[in-house]
Design an enzyme around this catalytic site. Structure first.
Site: not given
Ligand code: SPV
Ligand code: MG
Length: 306
Positions: A43-44, A82, A111, A117, A119-120, A186
């Site tokens: 995970s990023g 990721d 993505e 970027k 975080n979403s 997502h």
């Molecule tokens: C991450 O785990 O870094 C993701 C998923 O990209 S999220 O945080 O849901 O975007």
């Molecule tokens: Mg991420």
């Protein structure tokens, strides 16, 4: 040949659904494997958090890669990395694929947002990448990989950016035409209707490209429902990270306020458990083997000092 990428590809096409756990380091990856997950999501957010920086393209590729590699080495299940937006433009994506594939990572996910970027789940607006530019990133990624089983996952951020279903469908079509092996759709909606609406429309047209979801905000969704809607992979991206944060906060707060660590013993893992998780038995066995072998060398008069 990478056995783990073959394993992942095989699972994606033969299982009802592949269950993936988000990890932030090797230890969380080991715990995820032991819990029964099929693969690791490097995970990023998790890796950024363990480095104490925001999930906003702050760490560089080698920092993310190194963390993913530690997860891979510590487990026997495939790692999906990721890779945010691919760490730059087309030549950065090319290098990224070479390095991640060479180091044994089974799949990467990029993505369709603009660099840097965010975080979403961060508010304040998300900027989508140009659809053609992102499609060419996918294409160069697929052209660069050298093994058939390595996978490139294209992640749609249309719902995250508020661009809607039609935009998501248009992008998914373009990315799969460019060679994407799977589509991660997502969403930050409170229920799964958004991703279900996507899967229904998508499956009408393109049944063969597997769909992936990350049910963080619509956490009430059951795996069985995801299977019914034909999702082939589910990623629990940050639950392990969040569990460790709350647990550490609670325990450390208690030590400070109680002036002793006596009362937290029931809440924390025994040191022995930690030893077991990180392969201490194997270490001891190797040491014992070495000691025995050394004795043999000495007794039989083998080696330089006999
Ligand atoms: C991450 O785990 O870094 C993701 C998923 O990209 S999220 O945080 O849901 O975007
Ligand atoms: Mg991420």
């Amino acid at each position: 040949m990478n056995k783990k990428s073959e394993k992942l590809r095989d699972a994606l096409y033969t299982r009802d659904i592949v269950k993936v756990v988000g990890a932030h380091d090797a230890l969380s990856a080991i715990i995820g494997e032991n819990a029964g997950f099929d693969a690791i999501w490097a995970s990023g957010l998790g890796i950024s958090a363990t480095h104490g920086v925001p999930d906003a393209s702050i760490l560089n590729m080698t920092e993310f890669l190194e963390a993913a590699e530690f997860m891979d080495q510590a487990t026997s299940i495939p790692v999906i990395a990721d890779c945010d937006t691919g760490f730059g433009e087309v030549n950065n994506v090319k290098r990224m694929i070479k390095e991640y594939e060479r180091r044994g990572i089974a799949a990467v996910c990029i993505e369709d947002k603009q660099f840097p970027k965010r975080n979403s789940f961060l508010s304040g607006g998300q900027k989508l990448a140009d659809i053609n530019e992102f499609s060419t990133k996918i294409e160069i990624a697929k052209r660069t990989q050298t093994t058939d089983s390595f996978m490139v996952i294209a992640r749609l951020e249309s719902f995250i950016a508020g661009a809607g279903l039609e935009d998501a469908l248009k992008r998914a079509k373009s990315y799969t035409e460019a060679g994407a092996d799977a589509i991660l759709v997502h969403s930050k909606a409170k229920n799964a209707e958004e991703v279900f609406s996507f899967s229904e429309r998508w499956l009408e047209e393109n049944k063969s490209v597997p769909l992936i979801v990350v049910p963080t905000t619509y956490n009430q969704v059951q795996i069985e429902e995801l299977i019914i809607h034909k999702f082939k992979m589910v990623i629990y991206a940050n639950q392990a990270l969040r569990a460790s944060v709350s647990s550490m906060q609670q325990v450390l707060h208690n030590i400070i306020h109680q002036g002793t660590s006596k009362f937290i013993e029931d809440e924390v893992a025994e040191v022995k458990k930690v030893f077991n998780l990180i392969g201490t038995d194997d270490l001891n066995q190797t040491q014992q083997w070495f000691d025995g072998r050394l004795d043999q060398y000495k007794r039989l008069g083998l080696g330089m000092n006999s």
